[in-house]
Design an enzyme around this catalytic site. Structure first.
Site, PDB file in Angstrom:
ATOM      1  N   LYS A  22       0.798  -1.238  -0.055  1.00  0.00           N
ATOM      2  CA  LYS A  22       0.101   0.033   0.217  1.00  0.00           C
ATOM      3  C   LYS A  22       0.909   1.337  -0.059  1.00  0.00           C
ATOM      4  O   LYS A  22       0.736   2.283  -0.655  1.00  0.00           O
ATOM      5  CB  LYS A  22      -0.984   0.135   1.242  1.00  0.00           C
ATOM      6  CG  LYS A  22      -1.359   1.420   1.672  1.00  0.00           C
ATOM      7  CD  LYS A  22      -2.547   1.372   2.709  1.00  0.00           C
ATOM      8  CE  LYS A  22      -1.562   1.674   3.992  1.00  0.00           C
ATOM      9  NZ  LYS A  22      -1.248   2.975   4.200  1.00  0.00           N
ATOM     10  N   ASN A  23       2.134   1.177   0.875  1.00  0.00           N
ATOM     11  CA  ASN A  23       2.712   2.603   1.149  1.00  0.00           C
ATOM     12  C   ASN A  23       3.851   2.823  -0.023  1.00  0.00           C
ATOM     13  O   ASN A  23       4.432   3.695   0.069  1.00  0.00           O
ATOM     14  CB  ASN A  23       3.419   2.433   2.519  1.00  0.00           C
ATOM     15  CG  ASN A  23       2.364   2.698   3.456  1.00  0.00           C
ATOM     16  OD1 ASN A  23       1.287   2.929   3.418  1.00  0.00           O
ATOM     17  ND2 ASN A  23       2.743   2.243   4.721  1.00  0.00           N
ATOM     18  N   ARG A  93      -4.768  10.952   3.758  1.00  0.00           N
ATOM     19  CA  ARG A  93      -3.682  12.064   3.770  1.00  0.00           C
ATOM     20  C   ARG A  93      -2.623  11.819   2.729  1.00  0.00           C
ATOM     21  O   ARG A  93      -1.945  12.673   2.082  1.00  0.00           O
ATOM     22  CB  ARG A  93      -2.924  11.711   5.194  1.00  0.00           C
ATOM     23  CG  ARG A  93      -1.957  12.683   5.390  1.00  0.00           C
ATOM     24  CD  ARG A  93      -1.263  12.302   6.934  1.00  0.00           C
ATOM     25  NE  ARG A  93      -0.287  13.124   7.046  1.00  0.00           N
ATOM     26  CZ  ARG A  93       0.873  13.012   6.444  1.00  0.00           C
ATOM     27  NH1 ARG A  93       1.115  12.092   5.544  1.00  0.00           N
ATOM     28  NH2 ARG A  93       2.081  13.862   6.720  1.00  0.00           N
ATOM     29  N   CYS A 117      -4.806  12.585  11.953  1.00  0.00           N
ATOM     30  CA  CYS A 117      -5.483  11.475  12.069  1.00  0.00           C
ATOM     31  C   CYS A 117      -5.273  10.712  13.388  1.00  0.00           C
ATOM     32  O   CYS A 117      -4.796  11.641  14.354  1.00  0.00           O
ATOM     33  CB  CYS A 117      -5.143  10.253  10.948  1.00  0.00           C
ATOM     34  SG  CYS A 117      -3.483   9.736  11.328  1.00  0.00           S
ATOM     35  N   ARG A 122       0.408  14.650  11.681  1.00  0.00           N
ATOM     36  CA  ARG A 122       0.738  14.331  10.351  1.00  0.00           C
ATOM     37  C   ARG A 122       1.111  15.599   9.639  1.00  0.00           C
ATOM     38  O   ARG A 122       0.629  15.955   8.815  1.00  0.00           O
ATOM     39  CB  ARG A 122      -0.488  13.473   9.643  1.00  0.00           C
ATOM     40  CG  ARG A 122      -0.896  12.405  10.495  1.00  0.00           C
ATOM     41  CD  ARG A 122       0.120  11.111  10.583  1.00  0.00           C
ATOM     42  NE  ARG A 122       0.612  10.921   9.689  1.00  0.00           N
ATOM     43  CZ  ARG A 122       0.176   9.742   8.959  1.00  0.00           C
ATOM     44  NH1 ARG A 122      -0.845   9.131   9.446  1.00  0.00           N
ATOM     45  NH2 ARG A 122       0.433   8.982   7.934  1.00  0.00           N
ATOM     46  N   ASP A 306       4.611   0.733  11.830  1.00  0.00           N
ATOM     47  CA  ASP A 306       3.552   0.079  11.445  1.00  0.00           C
ATOM     48  C   ASP A 306       3.622  -1.522  11.785  1.00  0.00           C
ATOM     49  O   ASP A 306       2.594  -1.996  11.562  1.00  0.00           O
ATOM     50  CB  ASP A 306       3.514  -0.016   9.739  1.00  0.00           C
ATOM     51  CG  ASP A 306       3.383   1.364   9.164  1.00  0.00           C
ATOM     52  OD1 ASP A 306       3.621   1.582   8.039  1.00  0.00           O
ATOM     53  OD2 ASP A 306       3.163   2.288  10.193  1.00  0.00           O
ATOM     54  N   VAL A 328       7.904   7.370  16.196  1.00  0.00           N
ATOM     55  CA  VAL A 328       7.633   7.834  15.129  1.00  0.00           C
ATOM     56  C   VAL A 328       6.387   8.804  15.126  1.00  0.00           C
ATOM     57  O   VAL A 328       6.357   9.815  14.718  1.00  0.00           O
ATOM     58  CB  VAL A 328       7.549   6.762  13.947  1.00  0.00           C
ATOM     59  CG1 VAL A 328       7.076   7.525  12.828  1.00  0.00           C
ATOM     60  CG2 VAL A 328       8.914   6.091  13.759  1.00  0.00           C
ATOM     61  N   ARG A 398      -8.607  -0.324   4.409  1.00  0.00           N
ATOM     62  CA  ARG A 398      -7.689   0.763   3.483  1.00  0.00           C
ATOM     63  C   ARG A 398      -6.358   0.132   3.184  1.00  0.00           C
ATOM     64  O   ARG A 398      -5.923   0.512   2.342  1.00  0.00           O
ATOM     65  CB  ARG A 398      -7.378   2.095   4.700  1.00  0.00           C
ATOM     66  CG  ARG A 398      -8.595   2.899   4.954  1.00  0.00           C
ATOM     67  CD  ARG A 398      -8.213   3.889   5.704  1.00  0.00           C
ATOM     68  NE  ARG A 398      -6.808   4.384   5.131  1.00  0.00           N
ATOM     69  CZ  ARG A 398      -6.049   5.268   5.936  1.00  0.00           C
ATOM     70  NH1 ARG A 398      -6.346   5.606   7.181  1.00  0.00           N
ATOM     71  NH2 ARG A 398      -4.957   5.731   5.092  1.00  0.00           N
TER      72      ARG A 398
HETATM   73  C1  EPZ Z   1       4.446   6.956   5.730  1.00  0.00           C
HETATM   74  O1  EPZ Z   1       3.625   7.974   6.434  1.00  0.00           O
HETATM   75  C2  EPZ Z   1       3.302   5.827   6.040  1.00  0.00           C
HETATM   76  N1  EPZ Z   1       2.052   5.967   5.324  1.00  0.00           N
HETATM   77  C3  EPZ Z   1       2.721   5.288   7.347  1.00  0.00           C
HETATM   78  O2  EPZ Z   1       2.197   4.077   7.197  1.00  0.00           O
HETATM   79  C4  EPZ Z   1       4.249   4.809   8.033  1.00  0.00           C
HETATM   80  O3  EPZ Z   1       3.735   4.758   9.330  1.00  0.00           O
HETATM   81  C5  EPZ Z   1       5.047   6.127   7.873  1.00  0.00           C
HETATM   82  O4  EPZ Z   1       5.366   6.505   6.680  1.00  0.00           O
HETATM   83  C6  EPZ Z   1       6.427   5.871   8.775  1.00  0.00           C
HETATM   84  O5  EPZ Z   1       7.033   4.878   8.070  1.00  0.00           O
HETATM   85  C7  EPZ Z   1       2.114   5.895   3.801  1.00  0.00           C
HETATM   86  O6  EPZ Z   1       3.162   5.609   2.986  1.00  0.00           O
HETATM   87  C8  EPZ Z   1       0.944   6.293   2.985  1.00  0.00           C
HETATM   88  P1  EPZ Z   1       6.449  10.235   7.771  1.00  0.00           P
HETATM   89  P2  EPZ Z   1       4.270   9.270   6.310  1.00  0.00           P
HETATM   90  O7  EPZ Z   1       6.579  11.406   6.951  1.00  0.00           O
HETATM   91  O8  EPZ Z   1       4.993   9.656   5.143  1.00  0.00           O
HETATM   92  C9  EPZ Z   1       6.019  13.589  11.369  1.00  0.00           C
HETATM   93  C10 EPZ Z   1       0.254   2.799   7.805  1.00  0.00           C
HETATM   94  O9  EPZ Z   1      -0.220   2.461   8.793  1.00  0.00           O
HETATM   95  N2  EPZ Z   1       6.264  14.392  10.229  1.00  0.00           N
HETATM   96  O10 EPZ Z   1       7.923   9.535   7.776  1.00  0.00           O
HETATM   97  O11 EPZ Z   1       3.317  10.453   6.827  1.00  0.00           O
HETATM   98  C11 EPZ Z   1       4.876  12.851  11.135  1.00  0.00           C
HETATM   99  O12 EPZ Z   1       3.858  13.519  11.964  1.00  0.00           O
HETATM  100  C12 EPZ Z   1       0.814   4.359   7.607  1.00  0.00           C
HETATM  101  O13 EPZ Z   1       0.473   2.081   6.479  1.00  0.00           O
HETATM  102  C13 EPZ Z   1       6.346  16.031  10.475  1.00  0.00           C
HETATM  103  O14 EPZ Z   1       6.200  16.289  11.624  1.00  0.00           O
HETATM  104  O15 EPZ Z   1       5.169   9.378   7.602  1.00  0.00           O
HETATM  105  C14 EPZ Z   1       5.504  11.616  11.904  1.00  0.00           C
HETATM  106  O16 EPZ Z   1       4.978  11.685  13.403  1.00  0.00           O
HETATM  107  C15 EPZ Z   1       0.701   4.854   8.928  1.00  0.00           C
HETATM  108  N3  EPZ Z   1       6.460  16.713   9.410  1.00  0.00           N
HETATM  109  C16 EPZ Z   1       6.644  11.319  11.709  1.00  0.00           C
HETATM  110  O17 EPZ Z   1       7.132  12.776  11.186  1.00  0.00           O
HETATM  111  C17 EPZ Z   1       6.461  16.327   8.029  1.00  0.00           C
HETATM  112  O18 EPZ Z   1       6.694  17.188   7.240  1.00  0.00           O
HETATM  113  C18 EPZ Z   1       6.886  10.229  10.466  1.00  0.00           C
HETATM  114  O19 EPZ Z   1       5.967  10.874   9.472  1.00  0.00           O
HETATM  115  C19 EPZ Z   1       6.381  14.918   7.757  1.00  0.00           C
HETATM  116  C20 EPZ Z   1       6.418  14.005   8.990  1.00  0.00           C
END
Ligand code: EPZ
Length: 427
Positions: A22-23, A93, A117, A122, A306, A328, A398
């Site tokens: 998915k990701n 998102r 969420c 996020r 995850d 995370v 999802r």
């Molecule tokens: C991706 O989310 C995945 N989703 C998430 O999977 C996964 O948990 C995550 O990466 C970490 O591996 C998809 O790929 C669709 P991040 P993403 O940017 O890109 C903060 C699932 O269950 N952050 O690495 O949103 C953020 O809030 C989902 O399949 C900022 O603060 O993850 C989070 O706390 C859940 N500012 C942390 O960093 C930013 O500009 C990691 O976010 C970006 C992120």
């Protein structure tokens, strides 16, 4: 409203093949925007998030043909819009993944601010900071982000505060068309990042270092469509592997790379599981009690967030106590409070969960808090005493294709049911 009903006491065993990730699939679909023409993606999971991303692309003017259950033919020749609607971004998102590709194609984009969420705020501040370094200016107006580049995208060096998956992806997809070279330092290293870089290079991009903390992208004049197979879903695989570890009987999980779950499999072996790794599969079983071990989630190759809920479910049946630290997301322990309703003994202290192993779970009515927590509640139901009913299973749909069908084929007594619409008094 649909739910999942699980009757405990029927351990899973046998073989299951997971779908494409998915990701990765969601970002590969967004990336087709940078290469006008027909790109074919195979091994695409048939899940609701993919359907939403399809709606986003069609809204922008793409044509999508479903060529069989796991193959999409995406024609982005006629894409002539660069604004995504709020209702689709609010629904998912990951729609923000079109930001980078739209900037690469049109030099501008309007994307609704993604809401938070259940698992956290996020934010996308790192996406914005990184793109500003490439010459993008942003304005936020009425809940939407207006991005534009007067002089076009210009390659630059971006150092991310945190190895954000989404920020790395948006920066990669924007910089493939920038003038000059972009370097992303402290880049995310997840296998899904590598899959996206492979697709973009197949389209004619020049990306080096994906999978390492430093990714270099040399901008090119144009990109062409391609055909690409989505990498196997390591988290779907990990979910079934965790279930096998909980039940104990041998389960072979196919369709993914065990190396993409390196630390998870190592931790599961420390917890007493036997793991037999194959080229695109692994077989897992357990004969000894689950050993309690500490876990802390980190960006890849660290322990994946995850897989946190599924692993908490295992450790809730551990032989002593341990600590799970979530580094995370800021709010990813809601699963714990639902599992406590099934008899688990867990205390939350900030971003630590202190887990005391118990002898068994009791079936209960529980609510899926998010995608992975929902899957972990079904997992707990497999070994609980009696019946467990999980509601809000749209979270599960999802990201897990045919979840109940796969469990039933492994011998679980699980099925989808219609839940009574309870008209609770608003008291
Ligand atoms: C991706 O989310 C995945 N989703 C998430 O999977 C996964 O948990 C995550 O990466 C970490 O591996 C998809 O790929 C669709 P991040 P993403 O940017 O890109 C903060 C699932 O269950 N952050 O690495 O949103 C953020 O809030 C989902 O399949 C900022 O603060 O993850 C989070 O706390 C859940 N500012 C942390 O960093 C930013 O500009 C990691 O976010 C970006 C992120």
């Amino acid at each position: 409203m649909e739910g999942i009903r699980v009757e405990g006491g029927y351990p899973i065993s046998g073989e299951v093949t997971v779908e494409g990730a998915k990701n990765s699939a969601l970002k590969l679909m967004a990336a087709t925007l940078v290469a006008p023409g027909v790109t074919t993606l195979t091994n695409v999971p048939n899940i609701s998030d993919v359907h939403v991303m399809g709606k986003v692309l069609k809204f922008l003017g793409a044509k999508i043909e479903v060529k069989g259950e796991h193959e999409l033919e995406i024609d982005t020749s006629c894409v002539d819009r660069w604004e995504t609607p709020y209702h689709l971004v609010a629904q998912m998102r990951a729609s923000t993944a079109v930001l980078g590709p739209l900037l690469a194609r049109f030099g501008r984009a309007v994307v609704a601010m993604p809401g938070g969420c259940n698992i956290g705020a996020r934010k996308i501040d790192m996406h914005i900071l990184g793109l500003e370094a490439l010459g993008v200016s942003f304005e936020v107006d009425h809940g939407s982000i207006h991005a534009s580049t007067s002089g076009g995208l210009v390659g630059s060096t971006v150092t991310l505060d945190f190895a954000s998956v989404g920020a790395t992806e948006n920066l990669m997809m924007a910089s493939v068309r920038a003038k000059g070279t972009t370097t992303i330092d402290n880049a995310a290293r997840e296998p899904e990042i590598v899959d996206l870089a492979n697709l973009l290079n197949e389209m004619g991009a020049k990306i080096r270092g994906a999978g390492s903390p430093v990714i270099e992208i040399e901008g090119v004049e144009e990109l062409h469509p391609t055909n690409h197979r989505v990498v196997g879903d390591r988290i779907e695989a990990g979910t079934f592997i965790a279930m096998a570890g909980l039940c104990g009987e041998p389960v072979t999980v196919k369709g993914f790379e065990p190396a993409h779950l390196g630390l998870v499999l190592k931790k599961y072996e420390l917890m007493g599981m036997r793991v037999v790794r194959g080229p695109h599969e692994c077989t897992v079983y357990r004969e000894d009690p689950i050993r309690s071990v500490d876990i802390q989630t980190l960006p890849f190759p660290g322990f994946p967030t995850d897989m946190q809920a599924q692993t908490m479910c295992l450790l809730a049946r551990g032989d002593s106590s341990c600590v799970i630290t979530e580094n995370v997301f800021e709010n990813r322990f809601m699963f714990a409070s639902e599992l406590q309703r099934m008899g688990a003994s867990i205390r939350i202290e900030g971003h630590h969960a202190i887990v005391h192993g118990v002898k068994g779970f009791s079936g209960a009515e529980v609510k899926s808090p998010d995608l992975r927590g929902g899957a972990a509640l079904v997992m707990a139901g497999l070994v609980a005493d009696g019946i467990t009913t999980i509601s809000d299973i749209h979270h599960i749909d999802r990201g897990y294709e045919g979840f109940v069908e796969k469990l039933s084929s492994l011998g679980a007594h699980a099925r989808r049911i219609e839940l009574p619409q309870e008209d609770y008094l608003d008291i």
